[in-house]
Design an enzyme around this catalytic site. Sequence first.
Site, PDB file in Angstrom:
ATOM      1  N   HIS A 153      -4.605  -6.840  -3.467  1.00 38.13           N
ATOM      2  CA  HIS A 153      -4.947  -7.333  -4.815  1.00 38.13           C
ATOM      3  C   HIS A 153      -4.444  -8.742  -5.102  1.00 38.13           C
ATOM      4  O   HIS A 153      -4.913  -9.380  -6.051  1.00 38.13           O
ATOM      5  CB  HIS A 153      -4.381  -6.404  -5.892  1.00 38.13           C
ATOM      6  CG  HIS A 153      -5.013  -5.049  -5.926  1.00 38.13           C
ATOM      7  ND1 HIS A 153      -6.373  -4.870  -6.020  1.00 38.13           N
ATOM      8  CD2 HIS A 153      -4.450  -3.805  -5.889  1.00 38.13           C
ATOM      9  CE1 HIS A 153      -6.631  -3.564  -6.039  1.00 38.13           C
ATOM     10  NE2 HIS A 153      -5.490  -2.909  -5.946  1.00 38.13           N
ATOM     11  N   HIS A 198      -8.839   1.684  -5.012  1.00 46.96           N
ATOM     12  CA  HIS A 198      -9.047   0.505  -5.849  1.00 46.96           C
ATOM     13  C   HIS A 198      -9.840  -0.556  -5.088  1.00 46.96           C
ATOM     14  O   HIS A 198      -9.686  -0.701  -3.876  1.00 46.96           O
ATOM     15  CB  HIS A 198      -7.694  -0.086  -6.282  1.00 46.96           C
ATOM     16  CG  HIS A 198      -6.833   0.868  -7.026  1.00 46.96           C
ATOM     17  ND1 HIS A 198      -5.906   1.688  -6.404  1.00 46.96           N
ATOM     18  CD2 HIS A 198      -6.738   1.154  -8.351  1.00 46.96           C
ATOM     19  CE1 HIS A 198      -5.284   2.430  -7.306  1.00 46.96           C
ATOM     20  NE2 HIS A 198      -5.782   2.127  -8.491  1.00 46.96           N
TER      21      HIS A 198
END
Length: 404
Positions: free
Chosen positions: A137, A175
């Site tokens: 991320h 995710h």
Amino acid sequence: MESPTSGSAGTAVVWDESLLQYDLGDHPLNPVRVELTMALARELGILRRPGVRIIAPGIADDALIERVHTKDYIEAVRTAIHDPFFSGYGLNSPDNPVFENMHEASARIAGATVAAAEAIWKGEATRAVNVAGGLHHAMPGRAAGFCVYNDPAIAIARLLDLGAERIAYVDADVHHGDGVQAAFYDDPRVLTISLHETPLALFPNTGFPDETGAPGAEGYAVNVALPPGTTDPGWQRAFHAVVPGLLRAFRPQILVTQCGADAHRLDPLADLRLSVDGQRATYQSFRRLADELCGGRWLATGGGGYALVEVVPRAWTHLLAIATGAPLDPSSPTPPEWRAFARQRIAQGHLGDAEIPETMTDDIDPGYVPWEPEGEPDAVDRAVMATRRAVFPLHGLDPHDPRD
């Protein structure tokens, strides 16, 4: 182009306990999950298999980190610990608290994944694994989603510098792999594919099918946004309807995978419903695809996973087994010595009422019915079709033909 060297029939596992220093404190991303993984793999003899080489990680230098991250952000990571009121760059937040030696610990994770990539490209190993990595991320100028430096993106950038022309990155975390996608959104040398829970329901709220790449790289970002509640058969159907066809069209020289274990049904931070058996099946598919398309060259990282005792150690031990040789029998018992160590860590780490698994299986059959465009589609089929329509024509593939 400098071609990758033919690898030996072996696997590099990048590991020493210094990787546990990436420790955000009282936080879901607890390094005990990595510690328990390596302990389980050790007790099961995986790390002693013929052809397995343990590599100690080094710390990535600034020049390497700057292939993905900005200088001012790196300086902020280095200095934030010294200012209790520091704000900015995504740091000192609930998701990304600052911690002692944050820069060094984060740079070591990056250095470990780069070492794995270099071992493969230079022919020192065919496959390589860093279960402590997968911090997908982190963005060029900010921390995000528990991730300070984006080690998969840094390793991919290093491979490009070494001469790679076609790198495939496949992200199995629950995710969206947003940071890696962002790093190469305009670069057709890197195909990023992410299968994740729909961004309508889950952080980072990106990863829609229409995110397909910048001008000049259209079709090189691929996103499969799965509905909450997706189980093994649906996940596997989506994977096999999208990933193999695109990889065969792209013909990567090396496969890089992020193997987050947080799509499991017990994970507390998301709402997919996979089993350890389904995750094991995915890792087997990764190895088969690498063998078919990349001469076996496969770099695997960990990623998310917050069922710290019940899920992550088993999932990533299966990953290590598949990367180093024969898969483990799912019915294999977890060794008594490992269970005792896990009990000790639960007591020391205040891990609540975590249950210690007695076998390496969830007793789930991860079989699936292959995707077909005919009939009444369910929510998974609609997600598959949205992705295929968005990107398959850009690779000369028919979105309606299940053979593509």
